[in-house]
Structure formats: structure tokens, C-alpha cells
Design an enzyme around this catalytic site. Sequence first.
Site, short mmCIF file in Angstrom:
data_model
loop_
_atom_site.label_atom_id
_atom_site.label_comp_id
_atom_site.label_asym_id
_atom_site.label_seq_id
_atom_site.Cartn_x
_atom_site.Cartn_y
_atom_site.Cartn_z
N GLU A 25 35.44 23.39 113.20
CA GLU A 25 36.07 24.70 113.08
C GLU A 25 35.72 25.63 114.24
OE1 GLU A 25 38.11 24.39 110.90
OE2 GLU A 25 37.28 23.16 109.30
N GLU B 275 45.96 23.23 101.72
CA GLU B 275 44.62 22.73 102.02
C GLU B 275 43.59 23.76 101.58
OE1 GLU B 275 44.08 21.67 106.07
OE2 GLU B 275 45.77 20.27 106.11
#
Length: 259
Positions: free
Chosen positions: A55, A44
Site C-alpha cells: 500500500e 474489496e
Amino acid sequence: MSRIQQAFANGKAFIPFLTCGDPDLGTTAALVRTMAEAGADLIELGIPFSDPTAEGPVIQAANARALAGGVTTDQIFGMARALRRDVAVPMVFMTYANVVFSYGTERFLAAAAEAGIDGLILPDVPFEEKEEFAPACRACGLDLISLIAPTSEGRISEIAKAAEGFVYCVSSLGVTGMRSRITTDVGAMVGQVRASNPHIPCAVGFGISTPEQAAEMAALSDGAIVGSAIVKLVARHGREAVPAVRDFTAAMKRTVSRR
């Protein structure tokens, strides 16, 4: 079978994540190559964004460093194109809807496909809004990868039936980041996916930081995704991170493969 699904064809998959441009794109490219050589089954690549809502602090800081260094989406496309000359493992972009919209959705997806990218993960796009991107992804030959979370509950079956590439099973509530324990009933989530769509692989991410956790999650699913623990190594070692990330990837792959 797509190239992404082929990554799961030979046993449990290990899927590492990197933030592109942290500390610079040359280091990112070197890290991708070393992870592929060390056994990563799919990689990724995070395209940095100024407001990465999914995040935790480790990857938020990496996004900030990459953007402060001046990395652009076009430069990331160029890096991916160069990597494709000698890196065979599937690669997917993970970014946010605004990055794609601001670039131009069709233009972004066409450029990603031309660069050799296999799929796209957009963590801020709910399943109900997937069709804003899915037809354009299909037209370019990209898998739009769906996420399920502990809060998905009644929607898991619907999401699984429409899934492409693999299902990203979110192991923890909240944002990405390393956790000492994973308490979500991941097995039940994966079981619902498999009951609804037995042909789609299911990999678990968010919170996995140790080989033991990776082994536990791989035992319940088709693979383990690790991001923050790798990004933390990059933050610590900077341009000298290749040996540390190579060793970490190899250890994770060995552990996952035994499940």
C-alpha cells in the site's frame, strides 16, 4: 461460474476498495451499502494490517487509523455477516498473509465463508506460494484471487491458467496510490491472460483515480479497481463520507459501463 465471475457477466465491472474500520466499522458498513446501491459490481474489503507492504501512504494511513481505533478481525467478520443480510454484490477480503496465519488459516477462511465473503486477495503471497492457501480456500468455497504485475512477464500464462474468480492486473510498479498517468502496457498483460485462460475475467487496479483512467483501463480489460481515491475521500470526510463516496461510485460506474 462463481459469484465473483457473475459480477463480470453483464459488462464492465467497477470494483471499489475500502479499509475496514476507517473511521469506524459503522461507517464502513454504510459505505458498502451505498456503493452497492450506486452500482459497484464487487467490493474489496481491506482488513487492516500494521505493515501493509503493497500500500501507498493513503491506504497505509487508513490502516493505521483503523488499528488505532481498535478494530479486530472478528469485528470485521461480524460486519460482513450483517451486510450479507441485505447486500447481494460479491465481497472479497484483501489483507496480508500474517493476518490469516495469526488468526489460523483454516479458521480464518471458514469464518470468512460463513460471513458471506466470496474471495481473498493476499498481495504479499507470490504465485509460487499460492498452494499454502489455495486448497483451504477451495474447501471453504472461496476464490483465491491471483495478481499479475508488469514484472510477472513469463509467469503470466501460468498464473492465468490457475486463476480463480478474476485476475487482478496491477497497472503500475510500486505500491497502491493515485497516479496522474498509467504508462504500463496493460493491454498486452490482459491479452496474455485472455490467451491463456479466456474464461477468467481480468480487472485492472493500482493507480486509477479518475473516471477517465477507469474508462481507459476498462476498455482494455473487464473492469476497473479503485482504492486510494475512495480511501482519500473517507479520510477527508470521515463519518460524513457516504454522500461523497456514493457520488464517486456512481460516476465511476457510469464511465466504466460505457466502455
